[in-house]
Design an enzyme around this catalytic site. Structure first.
Site, PDB file in Angstrom:
ATOM      1  CD  GLN A 137      -6.911  -4.651   3.781  1.00 55.89           C
ATOM      2  OE1 GLN A 137      -7.539  -5.334   4.623  1.00 55.89           O
ATOM      3  NE2 GLN A 137      -6.942  -3.177   3.533  1.00 55.89           N
TER       4      GLN A 137
ATOM      5  CE  LYS B 294      -7.546  -0.551   6.420  1.00 51.32           C
ATOM      6  NZ  LYS B 294      -8.130   0.181   5.717  1.00 51.32           N
TER       7      LYS B 294
ATOM      8  CG  HIS C 123      -1.714   1.231   1.496  1.00 47.33           C
ATOM      9  ND1 HIS C 123      -1.972   2.046   1.574  1.00 47.33           N
ATOM     10  CD2 HIS C 123      -2.981   0.776   1.200  1.00 47.33           C
ATOM     11  CE1 HIS C 123      -3.042   3.409   2.038  1.00 47.33           C
ATOM     12  NE2 HIS C 123      -3.554   2.630   1.624  1.00 47.33           N
TER      13      HIS C 123
ATOM     14  CG  ASP D  40       0.653  -2.492   5.933  1.00 45.93           C
ATOM     15  OD1 ASP D  40      -0.475  -2.553   7.021  1.00 45.93           O
ATOM     16  OD2 ASP D  40       0.676  -1.994   4.618  1.00 45.93           O
TER      17      ASP D  40
ATOM     18  CB  CYS E 140      -4.021   3.852  -1.562  1.00 48.46           C
ATOM     19  SG  CYS E 140      -4.988   4.767  -1.198  1.00 48.46           S
TER      20      CYS E 140
HETATM   21  N1  C6P Z   1      -6.637   0.745   2.583  1.00 47.26           N
HETATM   22  C1  C6P Z   1      -7.968  -0.497   1.162  1.00 47.26           C
HETATM   23  O1  C6P Z   1      -9.290   0.186   1.160  1.00 47.26           O
HETATM   24  P1  C6P Z   1      -5.067   3.779   7.220  1.00 47.26           P
HETATM   25  O2  C6P Z   1      -5.579   4.491   6.415  1.00 47.26           O
HETATM   26  O3  C6P Z   1      -3.630   4.209   7.882  1.00 47.26           O
HETATM   27  O4  C6P Z   1      -6.503   3.068   8.196  1.00 47.26           O
HETATM   28  O5  C6P Z   1      -4.599   2.048   6.601  1.00 47.26           O
HETATM   29  C2  C6P Z   1      -3.898   1.937   5.330  1.00 47.26           C
HETATM   30  C3  C6P Z   1      -3.374   0.747   4.333  1.00 47.26           C
HETATM   31  C4  C6P Z   1      -2.002   0.198   5.052  1.00 47.26           C
HETATM   32  N2  C6P Z   1      -2.421  -0.622   4.923  1.00 47.26           N
HETATM   33  C5  C6P Z   1      -2.938  -1.620   3.340  1.00 47.26           C
HETATM   34  C6  C6P Z   1      -2.250  -3.143   3.781  1.00 47.26           C
HETATM   35  C7  C6P Z   1      -3.874  -0.782   4.126  1.00 47.26           C
HETATM   36  O6  C6P Z   1      -4.875  -1.980   2.744  1.00 47.26           O
HETATM   37  C8  C6P Z   1      -4.256   0.207   4.216  1.00 47.26           C
HETATM   38  C9  C6P Z   1      -6.043   0.756   3.747  1.00 47.26           C
HETATM   39  C10 C6P Z   1      -7.637   1.286   2.573  1.00 47.26           C
HETATM   40  O7  C6P Z   1      -7.664  -1.361   0.816  1.00 47.26           O
HETATM   41  C11 C6P Z   1      -7.631   1.594   1.834  1.00 47.26           C
HETATM   42  S1  C6P Z   1      -6.766   2.522   0.407  1.00 47.26           S
END
Ligand code: C6P
Length: 420
Positions: free
Chosen positions: A213, A236, A132, A210, A375
């Site tokens: 997910q 999430k 991401h 990371d 993203c």
């Molecule tokens: N992905 C998706 O729709 P935040 O925004 O900080 O809570 O998460 C960022 C982020 C970081 N790593 C991974 C693997 C992610 O999937 C995400 C957020 C969302 O897939 C928004 S683009």
């Protein structure tokens, strides 16, 4: 929480679970809401909403500052939430769990604090094409500043990482850190993080995972994975927006300089300089999101009651069903692996219909899916697409939701497809 009594032990009935989520009881465009965008943000069970409500009704005060009962009470709730987080990821020490706003902030914290202090000209940071943007952009900023290099591990035909390339970089370059997503948000690939960590450590590199997910969707044990950092977001995993976690190995966090300066993170400040508070306060400058931490604690309790093995088993089943059903829609191309290493995410395109058009018809049927680059633009470039449509699943989704999506995609094809 509803009682999940009619299902065998270790499993749950997603339709019953859905009853716990007030937002999912509504209709959208006159149709029942089918929410298939949990990878972007999950919905919240009533127990989490009530925990937030109760906190602000009875327990709210700034923490660590007051000598009065309410402040001490709020501080105790905040500490208790941190302990729940630590147990959830099997962290040996809650003080190594730093509350941040989200996974993005956690990843930036590592890049700015560890990266600035440890990267030198000639060093390499290895990332992957599955990352991401939040695990790419901070490293681009910091490596440019420090004269270091980024290498990206490519994927194979099925969206799995090419570990031979990782080995090559580890062998031929001075790799200081490997940054890898546990589950790819755009493809659903579950990466072999323990294996990657073993290889990286053998070459003397640290491993940043990371977990945005993965932590919400499967058991994640930082000791079993043997990684150095884990970043994830509360929103999430059924928790509120505005709270996330960075876990790090204690000795590494202790050696790192602060990321943000201000209140709460200092031991002493003089006009000449400052000294830092112990963990985790060193990395928690300013007033934290106490209520959101409490809400995250309630979300963790809820997920723990369902059982993370059961959550993973449910998603394994539903994604297998989705892959089968969507493959039956003419013109659909599915991306990502199809084996055990596939999380509850399905990215697809449909003929050459723009993904925004693909998503608009399901929306009119009350089915919420995402369309875009997720993203993950370097990955989209690698796949040769500008965007995909994406359905992502969680504890409240059942096969009925997949059927509604598949039906809506037939309509998309009739309206926008070849010969339409
Ligand atoms: N992905 C998706 O729709 P935040 O925004 O900080 O809570 O998460 C960022 C982020 C970081 N790593 C991974 C693997 C992610 O999937 C995400 C957020 C969302 O897939 C928004 S683009």
């Amino acid at each position: 929480m509803s009682t999940h009594t009619t299902t065998p032990p270790g499993t749950f009935d997603a339709r019953q679970v859905k009853q716990d989520f007030p937002i999912l009881q509504q209709t959208v465009h006159g149709k029942p809401l089918t929410y298939l965008d949990s990878a972007a943000s999950s919905q919240k069970p009533l127990v989490v909403i009530e925990a937030l409500d109760a906190y602000y009704r009875a327990s709210n005060a700034n923490i660590h500052r007051g000598v009065y009962w309410l402040s001490e009470h709020a501080t105790a709730l905040y500490d208790e939430a941190r302990e729940k987080v630590a147990r959830f990821i099997n962290a040996p020490d809650p003080r190594s769990c730093v509350f941040v706003r989200n996974a993005t902030e956690a990843l930036n914290l590592v890049a700015y604090s560890w990266g600035r202090a440890n990267l030198e000209p000639g060093d390499t940071v290895v990332l992957t094409l599955l990352e991401h943007h939040s695990n790419i952009v901070p490293w681009q900023i910091v490596t440019a500043e420090r004269g270091a290099t980024i290498r990206y591990v490519d994927i194979d035909h099925d969206g799995r990482l090419r570990l031979d390339q990782l080995d090559h970089y580890l062998r031929t370059e001075r790799v200081k850190l490997v940054g890898v997503t546990h589950v790819a948000n755009a493809l659903g690939t579950i990466n072999p993080v323990a294996e990657i960590a073993a290889r990286a450590h053998a070459a003397g590199a640290l491993v940043l995972v990371d977990g945005a997910q993965s932590v919400p969707h499967m058991p994640v044990d930082v000791q079993a994975l043997d990684v150095d950092f884990l970043a994830f977001s509360g929103h999430k995993m059924l928790g509120p927006m505005g709270i996330g976690v960075l876990w790090g190995r204690r000795e590494i966090l202790e050696a790192m300089p602060p990321f943000l300066g201000g209140g709460d993170m200092i031991r002493e400040v003089t006009t000449c300089g400052s000294t830092w508070a112990d963990l985790p306060a060193k990395f928690e400058a300013g007033t934290p999101s106490v209520g959101d931490a409490v809400g995250l604690g309630a979300a963790i309790d809820y997920l723990t009651a369902l059982g993370m093995d059961a959550v993973r088993a449910h998603e394994r089943e539903i994604v297998a069903y989705a892959l089968e059903r969507l493959a039956q829609v003419p013109g659909v191309t599915l991306y990502g692996p199809t084996g055990e290493d596939r999380a509850g995410v399905v990215s697809f395109t449909l003929d050459d219909i723009h993904p925004h058009d693909i998503a608009s018809i399901p929306d009119s049927e009350g089915v919420a899916i995402r369309a875009g680059h997720h993203c993950a633009q370097p990955l989209m470039d690698r796949l040769g697409v500008v965007a995909t449509a994406r359905a992502s699943f969680y504890v409240y989704n059942s096969e009925e939701d997949v059927d509604r999506l598949a039906d809506a995609l037939q309509t998309v094809r009739r309206i926008f497809g070849p010969g339409a």
